[in-house]
Design an enzyme around this catalytic site. Structure first.
Site, PDB file in Angstrom:
ATOM      1  N   GLU A 187       0.798  -1.236   0.000  1.00  0.00           N
ATOM      2  CA  GLU A 187       0.000   0.000   0.000  1.00  0.00           C
ATOM      3  C   GLU A 187       0.828   1.282   0.000  1.00  0.00           C
ATOM      4  O   GLU A 187       0.392   2.309   0.524  1.00  0.00           O
ATOM      5  CB  GLU A 187      -0.953   0.008   1.188  1.00  0.00           C
ATOM      6  CG  GLU A 187      -2.022  -1.071   1.101  1.00  0.00           C
ATOM      7  CD  GLU A 187      -3.115  -0.933   2.149  1.00  0.00           C
ATOM      8  OE1 GLU A 187      -2.884  -0.289   3.183  1.00  0.00           O
ATOM      9  OE2 GLU A 187      -4.215  -1.476   1.906  1.00  0.00           O
ATOM     10  N   GLU A 191      -6.797  -7.544  -0.863  1.00  0.00           N
ATOM     11  CA  GLU A 191      -7.429  -7.354   0.447  1.00  0.00           C
ATOM     12  C   GLU A 191      -8.834  -6.790   0.238  1.00  0.00           C
ATOM     13  O   GLU A 191      -9.083  -6.059  -0.711  1.00  0.00           O
ATOM     14  CB  GLU A 191      -6.653  -6.360   1.336  1.00  0.00           C
ATOM     15  CG  GLU A 191      -5.330  -6.866   1.851  1.00  0.00           C
ATOM     16  CD  GLU A 191      -4.643  -5.874   2.804  1.00  0.00           C
ATOM     17  OE1 GLU A 191      -5.350  -5.182   3.575  1.00  0.00           O
ATOM     18  OE2 GLU A 191      -3.413  -5.790   2.749  1.00  0.00           O
TER      19      GLU A 191
HETATM   20  C1  GAL Z   1      -4.909  -2.635   4.865  1.00  0.00           C
HETATM   21  C2  GAL Z   1      -3.515  -3.109   5.240  1.00  0.00           C
HETATM   22  C3  GAL Z   1      -3.540  -4.278   6.188  1.00  0.00           C
HETATM   23  C4  GAL Z   1      -4.525  -4.041   7.289  1.00  0.00           C
HETATM   24  C5  GAL Z   1      -5.873  -3.807   6.676  1.00  0.00           C
HETATM   25  C6  GAL Z   1      -6.972  -3.663   7.690  1.00  0.00           C
HETATM   26  O1  GAL Z   1      -4.895  -1.333   4.441  1.00  0.00           O
HETATM   27  O2  GAL Z   1      -2.812  -3.467   4.091  1.00  0.00           O
HETATM   28  O3  GAL Z   1      -2.269  -4.503   6.703  1.00  0.00           O
HETATM   29  O4  GAL Z   1      -4.136  -2.933   8.017  1.00  0.00           O
HETATM   30  O5  GAL Z   1      -5.817  -2.622   5.920  1.00  0.00           O
HETATM   31  O6  GAL Z   1      -8.187  -3.693   7.041  1.00  0.00           O
END
Ligand code: GAL
Length: 740
Positions: free
Chosen positions: A383, A456
């Site tokens: 990210e 994600e």
């Molecule tokens: C994302 C991140 C993860 C975790 C997640 C929580 O932005 O890559 O490590 O923090 O959010 O939803």
């Protein structure tokens, strides 16, 4: 011949560091004996100060080297030390390593004495140092300290192999193998390299030069009659690369291999010519109390949980290279892996930090490129924004070290510079509203399609505790189902990897204030929340039958009472519902979920009135018109017993071995009592110990814990006893054996 020995025993530890500790004969009175892997600090489950493990500590060990080793090269390898270490042997500085997730290797030959006592001292810095990724800003996870993976001692000939890359292509049904061997030699010499693979031998005559890590690209060979590695049939072969000089073996280097054909393009992911939609979750390698310091068996078990208890076909090692044991197990059971370098949003301008990123890329790929399970390398900081200079270099390096796998870079920012082969997006757009996933073009800003994966979703958008109320647990599960369904329907997406598999400890800047992000579909003990069954129900009923209602079956727990709609996650063809023995009818998969192999079944029905007419529920799952599985839920659940299950009942006691025990307070039908919090008293007898507190309270009717061996006596029996004031005590016998 190479000698490779575990170097985990007889270490001494102290939670501070003084220069004088590096002296060979400095006193060790206040050091305490430890067995590796080791956490520099045992932590509470929650509500602790994350600074508690962020300090400099010291590990010390005496060892002898036999005189046979004279004239050989002696290495020490630390598979994982968080976050940096300095090594001293016999009072002399050997070197340092920065980076907590990749191996640290030191040549200690000039420092050792033969047949007399040597002392190794390791200064371990577990602080969040600005010169080492992922540090420099906030991160949403904890980087627990200590020498938390295995350590090995190598005694090698002065001509030896440092690394082998089994680079191959597939042509028709042949494997064209072009091994690349990295050799260190103290002189120029003609040697023979012999590869033994699948009961066949291949050999090459080469001349090695004097020097370190010279790369030798061996002439390619053809291998026939190879069975392909696949997620359904993860066939592996043992390869041994042998160096010989005038018939004498100088070195032998063993690797487990699997051959498979992966093709990744804008049409999706193809394994051995078959298109597969990737369905996965992210994994953090952390555990309660000891953070990262869990041994082989526990690392392997996580892979098993992901494959067999969650039915996934891929895992992302968020956000760093993970235990070799975990990756080996992924190979062994057929679970695909997306592995990435350490980092979290922040890119430093510091040169040392940026060099560390490149070293992480190099060490990750050099360590792991023979794993058939790994299908791509994440070579951007998770990210992070664009950084043309850095990411041009990470991509070039990855492609040079491994031309066979695509690179990817995981981002959350749209329209960022696309330097990789696969565009990976953390798409958190779904908030329960209309938009489930963005379109590729919205995210990439490109006017053409590219290989695209969602890495994600969910996570912080809907944090859910296993013991949250029914409404929330249902929505949590359904959000996972809705997004997986959407990914399933969209051809432009090769798959979706959700956030995340297990709840994890984190900094106070994230999570629920108690240092936990409740983003898992399982809790920190790997006990399922209902969302787990969204994934598990996608497996074939031939593998495992799943029939999980999204309800605790109570009349008054939901707003306005009742349990309608009753959603059932299942891989059965249809279900039947009976209350008090009376059938309410048969119900079929929900048409709104055609993107899922096995859609949920939604039942809208009214049964019972407030205070009257509630009854026992029976769910019947049908496959091919026959009842394949049934579940019962009680009208009047009461505590019946503690259901206690150990993952393993045979452990190795001559090393640090561990296993998990899950305790569930269950009713007369074996269902967890979700609102029961009782005290459990844990005791052991024999050569085992409990990791964490010995008195615990169940959380939402259950809890897990791990026991570990002590590295002492083998071939004995130990017992774990679990007591609860309200029910009969339970005992588990653990057999302790020697590894050898
Ligand atoms: C994302 C991140 C993860 C975790 C997640 C929580 O932005 O890559 O490590 O923090 O959010 O939803």
């Amino acid at each position: 011949m190479r000698i490779k020995q575990k170097f985990n025993h007889d270490w001494y530890y102290i939670d501070n560091f003084k220069e004088e500790y590096t002296n060979k004969d400095s006193e060790m009175d206040r050091f305490c004996p430890v067995l590796l892997p080791h956490a520099n600090k045992e932590l509470p489950y929650s509500y602790f100060d994350e600074k508690e493990y962020q300090f400099i500590s010291c590990y010390k060990k005496d060892f002898t080297i036999e005189k046979d080793a004279k004239g050989k090269t002696i290495f020490i390898e630390f598979e994982g030390v968080m976050a940096a270490c300095e090594v001293y042997v016999n009072g002399k500085y050997v070197g340092e390593h920065r980076g907590g997730y990749v191996p640290a290797v030191f040549d200690i030959t000039p420092f050792v004495q033969y047949e007399s006592k040597n002392t190794m001292v390791v200064k371990v810095d577990s602080r969040e140092r600005e010169d080492i990724p992922p540090f420099g800003n906030v991160i949403d996870y904890l980087t627990f300290g200590g020498i938390y993976r295995d350590v090995y001692l190598y005694i090698l000939d002065t001509i030896h192999i440092n690394n082998v890359f089994y680079n191959y292509k597939i042509k028709d049904d042949k494997i064209i193998l072009e091994p690349i061997v990295y050799i260190t030699s103290n002189e120029e010499k003609d040697i023979e390299i012999v590869l033994s693979l699948d009961n066949k031998e291949f050999s090459w005559n080469v001349t090695v030069q004097k020097g370190k890590e010279q790369e030798l690209i061996l002439n390619s060979i053809e291998i026939t009659n190879i069975e392909m590695w696949d997620i359904k049939n993860p066939v592996r072969y043992s390869a041994c690369m042998i160096l010989k000089h005038q018939g004498k073996t100088l070195d032998n280097y063993e690797t487990k291999l699997g051959f498979r054909n992966i093709q990744i393009d804008e049409t999706g992911f193809h394994l051995n010519g078959r298109k597969i939609k990737l369905r996965g979750l992210n994994r953090h390698q952390s555990f309660p109390y000891v953070g990262y310091a869990m041994p082989k068996r526990v690392q392997q078990k996580d892979a098993d949980i992901l494959k067999y208890e969650l039915g996934l076909n891929i895992v992302r090692t968020s956000h760093y290279p993970q235990s070799p044991y975990f990756l080996d197990r992924c190979d062994e059971i057929g679970l695909l892996v997306l592995e990435e370098i350490p980092g979290w949003q922040h890119i430093s301008k510091r040169e040392d930090w940026r060099n560390c990123v490149l070293s992480d890329v190099e060490k990750m790929i050099a360590r792991d490129r023979n794993h058939p399970a790994i299908i791509m390398w994440g070579v951007r900081i998770n990210e992070s924004g664009d950084d043309h200079e850095l990411y041009t270099r990470t991509n070039a390096l990855a492609r040079k070290l491994d031309p066979t796998r695509p690179t990817t870079g995981i981002r959350c920012i749209c329209n960022s510079e696309f330097l990789e082969d696969v565009y990976a997006m953390n798409d958190f757009i779904y908030d329960g509203g209309e938009t489930v996933l963005r379109s590729q073009q919205q995210v990439t800003g490109l006017n053409h399609k590219v290989p695209y994966i969602v890495t994600e979703y969910n996570g912080h958008m809907f944090p859910t505790k296993r013991f949250d109320n029914e409404h929330r647990l249902i929505e949590h599960a359904m959000r996972h189902a809705i997004i997986q369904n959407e990914a399933g329907l969209r051809n432009e997406i090769m798959g979706a990897i959700g956030w995340c598999a297990f709840d994890y400890n984190t900094h106070c800047d994230f999570g629920s204030g108690d240092r936990i992000c409740y983003h898992g579909v399982m809790d920190m003990f790997r006990i399922p929340k209902w969302a787990s069954y969204v994934y598990l129900s996608q497996v074939s009923p031939k593998e495992k039958l799943v029939l999980q209602p999204l309800s605790h079956w109570t009349i008054g727990d939901r707003n306005q009472g009742g349990v309608s709609p009753l959603i059932v996650l299942t891989n059965c063809d249809h279900i039947e519902i009976k209350v008090e023995g009376k059938s309410l009818g048969k119900y079929y998969p929900d048409d709104n979920f055609r993107g899922l192999e096995h859609p949920p079944i939604t039942v809208d029905f009214q049964f019972g009135e407030w205070g009257v007419g509630w009854g026992d529920l029976e769910l019947l799952g049908y496959v091919n018109d026959e009842i394949a599985i049934t579940r019962k839920f009680a009208k009047n659940p009461y505590l019946s017993r503690i259901d206690v299950k150990a993952d393993d009942t045979l452990l190795y006691n001559d090393e640090m071995d561990a296993t998990r025990i899950v305790c569930k307070l269950v009713d007369q039908y074996g269902n967890i009592l979700p609102y029961l919090n009782e005290v459990l008293y844990l005791e052991t007898q024999g050569d085992i110990e409990i990791i964490g507190p010995k008195t615990v309270a169940t959380m939402g009717g259950c809890i897990g814990f791990w026991i570990k061996t002590t590295g002492k006596k083998a071939n004995t029996e130990a017992t774990v006893t679990i007591r609860c004031d309200r029910c009969k005590e339970e005992n588990i016998k653990i057999q302790l054996r020697s590894m050898k």
